[in-house]
Design an enzyme around this catalytic site. Structure first.
Site, PDB file in Angstrom:
ATOM      1  CE  LYS A   1     -47.139  54.332 -16.054  1.00 52.35           C
ATOM      2  NZ  LYS A   1     -47.044  53.920 -17.459  1.00 52.35           N
TER       3      LYS A   1
ATOM      4  N   GLY B   1     -48.588  43.870 -13.872  1.00 55.17           N
ATOM      5  CA  GLY B   1     -47.389  44.020 -14.691  1.00 55.17           C
ATOM      6  C   GLY B   1     -46.356  42.980 -14.306  1.00 55.17           C
TER       7      GLY B   1
ATOM      8  CB  THR C   1     -42.700  46.437 -12.432  1.00 54.35           C
ATOM      9  OG1 THR C   1     -41.994  46.198 -13.639  1.00 54.35           O
ATOM     10  CG2 THR C   1     -43.094  47.895 -12.360  1.00 54.35           C
TER      11      THR C   1
ATOM     12  CD  GLU D   1     -52.603  39.479 -12.738  1.00 51.95           C
ATOM     13  OE1 GLU D   1     -51.692  38.615 -12.795  1.00 51.95           O
ATOM     14  OE2 GLU D   1     -53.099  40.004 -13.731  1.00 51.95           O
TER      15      GLU D   1
ATOM     16  CB  CYS E   1     -50.422  37.144 -16.642  1.00 51.49           C
ATOM     17  SG  CYS E   1     -52.103  37.681 -16.372  1.00 51.49           S
TER      18      CYS E   1
ATOM     19  CD  GLU F   1     -44.587  36.492 -17.033  1.00 52.06           C
ATOM     20  OE1 GLU F   1     -44.008  37.465 -16.546  1.00 52.06           O
ATOM     21  OE2 GLU F   1     -45.827  36.372 -17.040  1.00 52.06           O
TER      22      GLU F   1
HETATM   23  O1  TXE Z   1     -43.915  45.512 -17.654  1.00 53.91           O
HETATM   24  P1  TXE Z   1     -43.894  46.565 -16.498  1.00 53.91           P
HETATM   25  P2  TXE Z   1     -42.906  45.391 -18.866  1.00 53.91           P
HETATM   26  C1  TXE Z   1     -44.281  40.614 -17.569  1.00 53.91           C
HETATM   27  C2  TXE Z   1     -43.725  39.973 -18.813  1.00 53.91           C
HETATM   28  C3  TXE Z   1     -42.928  41.049 -19.410  1.00 53.91           C
HETATM   29  C4  TXE Z   1     -42.349  41.679 -18.179  1.00 53.91           C
HETATM   30  C5  TXE Z   1     -41.906  43.088 -18.339  1.00 53.91           C
HETATM   31  O2  TXE Z   1     -42.888  38.903 -18.464  1.00 53.91           O
HETATM   32  O3  TXE Z   1     -41.940  40.582 -20.268  1.00 53.91           O
HETATM   33  O4  TXE Z   1     -43.393  41.637 -17.249  1.00 53.91           O
HETATM   34  O5  TXE Z   1     -42.879  43.830 -19.014  1.00 53.91           O
HETATM   35  C6  TXE Z   1     -45.492  50.564 -15.154  1.00 53.91           C
HETATM   36  N1  TXE Z   1     -43.439  52.381 -10.831  1.00 53.91           N
HETATM   37  N2  TXE Z   1     -45.609  41.159 -17.728  1.00 53.91           N
HETATM   38  O6  TXE Z   1     -41.540  45.851 -18.525  1.00 53.91           O
HETATM   39  O7  TXE Z   1     -42.674  47.414 -16.573  1.00 53.91           O
HETATM   40  C7  TXE Z   1     -45.350  50.591 -16.659  1.00 53.91           C
HETATM   41  O8  TXE Z   1     -45.228  51.902 -17.130  1.00 53.91           O
HETATM   42  C8  TXE Z   1     -44.724  52.382 -11.244  1.00 53.91           C
HETATM   43  C9  TXE Z   1     -46.659  40.419 -17.130  1.00 53.91           C
HETATM   44  O9  TXE Z   1     -43.533  46.038 -20.010  1.00 53.91           O
HETATM   45  O10 TXE Z   1     -44.175  45.845 -15.251  1.00 53.91           O
HETATM   46  C10 TXE Z   1     -46.654  49.926 -17.076  1.00 53.91           C
HETATM   47  O11 TXE Z   1     -47.726  50.854 -17.002  1.00 53.91           O
HETATM   48  N3  TXE Z   1     -45.109  51.861 -12.416  1.00 53.91           N
HETATM   49  C11 TXE Z   1     -47.909  41.181 -17.061  1.00 53.91           C
HETATM   50  C12 TXE Z   1     -46.829  48.860 -15.992  1.00 53.91           C
HETATM   51  O12 TXE Z   1     -46.011  49.292 -14.905  1.00 53.91           O
HETATM   52  C13 TXE Z   1     -44.185  51.303 -13.185  1.00 53.91           C
HETATM   53  C14 TXE Z   1     -48.225  42.111 -18.147  1.00 53.91           C
HETATM   54  C15 TXE Z   1     -46.397  47.457 -16.394  1.00 53.91           C
HETATM   55  O13 TXE Z   1     -45.103  47.503 -16.924  1.00 53.91           O
HETATM   56  C16 TXE Z   1     -42.827  51.272 -12.798  1.00 53.91           C
HETATM   57  C17 TXE Z   1     -47.070  42.795 -18.648  1.00 53.91           C
HETATM   58  C18 TXE Z   1     -42.469  51.852 -11.560  1.00 53.91           C
HETATM   59  N4  TXE Z   1     -41.225  51.873 -11.110  1.00 53.91           N
HETATM   60  C19 TXE Z   1     -45.822  42.282 -18.448  1.00 53.91           C
HETATM   61  N5  TXE Z   1     -42.108  50.650 -13.770  1.00 53.91           N
HETATM   62  C20 TXE Z   1     -49.112  40.511 -16.510  1.00 53.91           C
HETATM   63  N6  TXE Z   1     -49.051  40.095 -15.250  1.00 53.91           N
HETATM   64  O14 TXE Z   1     -50.129  40.389 -17.171  1.00 53.91           O
HETATM   65  C21 TXE Z   1     -42.992  50.303 -14.736  1.00 53.91           C
HETATM   66  N7  TXE Z   1     -44.244  50.718 -14.394  1.00 53.91           N
END
Ligand code: TXE
Length: 481
Positions: A174, A227, A231, A249, A283, A384
């Site tokens: 996904k 992500g 999460t 990660e 990140c 962050e």
């Molecule tokens: O990321 P999410 P978000 C950080 C950054 C950002 C914050 C939130 O600080 O502001 O995270 O971003 C999926 N079960 N990073 O809310 O939600 C979601 O659909 C399974 C750092 O946009 O973590 C997407 O595909 N999956 C980072 C993915 O998780 C779930 C990059 C990431 O989204 C889920 C992005 C669940 N319960 C944001 N909830 C990096 N490390 O590079 C969400 N998702």
């Protein structure tokens, strides 16, 4: 309208529920397409397809698997311009960045793991004196889940999928619902490359429904996730009682430590990039800059001058250094940190305002922002922000720089600017991070282990680490006479 579809069992199909989510173009704030709002039923179909495909895929020869992955790599390369334009529109990143980094790297991911699997070896241990030989079989896990974020959409999606497929697994994946387009285009490429049906299934939808359905599905044996840290915690809580293998990660709040003995021009150029590349939404961006006291005032003047020269503009324009942030919600989150800066006893040195780009007044643009902070303990240095916002602060001694660097919940990467070998080794040993860059930034060799310590995650990806993650080691001990 550019509507996209799920890729299940080798076919493109709408969500079973018939429900869709709006897809926004961040450069103008308008809806330009719909994406499937997939439910548990779609995920179930995807898992069933993967289960059916697994016996065939896991027993294809390594050469066959490799050649399909290399074909996918070639097709991504052939479609570079098309994919880069799609990525830039979906994410808001400058087209120049998508052309130079995101799409070439997506192709390299398939190329690298398509080749790496042909060289993947496991260990043998001779138990001398016992007339026994131990060897390790490395079997694919079965069905694995890959969930990726919006900042480097195709780059990170393929970073997970390619090793999973190379190792013989079938995948339910996904992408982020915020940037689904290039994952959809990848499904078309997989069909064109002749990837057997069910081997890779791409299900689009929201995190807490579609993503959650993947994480909790009992037939999915491992989750590779990139992500947010919150999460990641949630995923770990769901997956741990099911004893799934996890590679997480997560976020970062990376120190960029600058000593007087550095190569100044190189450091300055790279620091502008490591602060603001991809609108600061990587990140690995060095969001906390610490500068040795004797260099601090000079650095502050020069850095601010460079940052003021950065052009924020429409992502499709070649001279835009920064494009739009990924979503309105994210723009507001980043902006709230800037608004709060005075309460943190911090001073905005440049930037700090939303930008109106002519003709695209509703786009999500923000000036690159430099904030001088008084303490490493403030919110701006501890949380962050994940946008075009960096803080700067002086330090007096090596030990002080090291303690600033490590006094944070995250531990993904660090950058060090010095020509002193002893200092380099001392910091490399003591920094609580998974990656240390010395006199460079984001120089990636795909053979190296990649991942973070502390709240930046669990496990390592890249090279052999990824192939190990996506396989189950089985010890076989044979005694002979
Ligand atoms: O990321 P999410 P978000 C950080 C950054 C950002 C914050 C939130 O600080 O502001 O995270 O971003 C999926 N079960 N990073 O809310 O939600 C979601 O659909 C399974 C750092 O946009 O973590 C997407 O595909 N999956 C980072 C993915 O998780 C779930 C990059 C990431 O989204 C889920 C992005 C669940 N319960 C944001 N909830 C990096 N490390 O590079 C969400 N998702």
């Amino acid at each position: 309208m550019q509507n996209i579809q799920n890729y299940i069992n080798g076919k493109l199909q709408p969500p079973l529920s018939g429900e869709w989510i709006d897809n926004y173009d961040p450069s103008c704030g308008e809806v330009y397409g719909k994406i499937p709002n997939s439910s548990e039923e779609d995920v179930e179909e995807a898992v069933q397809a993967a289960v059916k495909a697994f016996p065939g895929w896991s027993t294809t020869t390594v050469e066959e698997r490799s050649s399909i992955l290399l074909k996918i790599a070639d097709l991504i390369e052939e479609k570079l311009q098309f994919l880069a334009e799609a990525e830039s529109k979906d994410n808001g990143k400058p087209i120049s960045l998508a052309l130079a980094v995101d799409i070439p790297r997506a192709s390299s991911n398939f190329l690298f793991f398509g080749n790496a699997i042909t060289q993947f070896a496991s260990e043998a241990h001779e138990s001398v004196g016992h007339y026994a030989i131990n060897f390790t079989l490395r079997k694919p896990l079965g069905i694995v889940g890959c969930i990726s974020p919006w900042n480097l959409p195709l780059y990170l999606f393929t970073w997970k999928i390619a090793p999973a497929l190379a190792a013989g697994n079938c995948v339910v994946a996904k992408p982020s619902e915020v940037t689904p387009m290039t994952a959809y285009l990848l499904s078309e490429i997989c069909i064109e490359a002749g990837l057997p049906e069910g081997v890779l299934n791409i299900v689009h939808g929201l995190g807490n429904t579609t993503g959650q359905a993947i994480v909790k599905h009992p037939k999915i044996k491992a989750i590779s996730f990139t992500g947010g840290t919150t999460t990641g915690e949630h995923i770990a809580r769901t997956a741990a009682p099911m004893f799934k293998k996890l590679s997480l990660e997560l976020g970062g709040k990376n120190p960029n430590i600058i000593f007087t003995d550095c190569d100044y021009e190189k450091m300055l150029n790279t620091t502008v990039r490591s602060s603001f590349a991809n609108q600061g939404q990587i990140c690995l961006c060095g969001s906390r800059i610490f500068v040795e006291e004797s260099l601090y005032e000079k650095f502050k003047t020069d850095f601010v001058a460079r940052v003021k020269a950065i052009k924020v503009g429409h992502p499709s324009q070649n001279d835009s250094n920064l494009g739009a942030l990924v979503s309105k919600e994210h723009l507001e989150k980043v902006y709230s940190y800037i608004e709060d800066a005075p309460n943190q006893n911090a001073t905005i040195l440049c930037g700090g305002k939303k930008v109106t780009v002519e003709g695209y007044e509703n786009g999500y643009y923000l000036e690159p922002t430099v904030i001088e902070v008084k303490t490493n303990q403030c919110k701006l240095n501890q949380e962050e922000i994940f946008g075009p916002v960096v803080t700067i602060m002086p330090f007096k001694t090596d030990e002080e720089a090291l303690s600033f660097a490590n006094e944070v919940r995250y531990g993904l990467s660090a950058t060090l600017w010095t020509n002193n070998l002893n200092r380099t080794m001392h910091f490399s040993n003591e920094l609580q991070v998974g990656v240390v860059w010395v006199n460079t930034w984001l120089m990636r060799d795909l053979r190296t282990p990649f991942g973070g310590m502390k709240d930046s995650g669990v496990g390592r990806e890249g090279g052999q680490e990824a192939l190990r993650f996506f396989t189950e080691p089985k010890n076989v001990c044979i005694q002979y006479s």
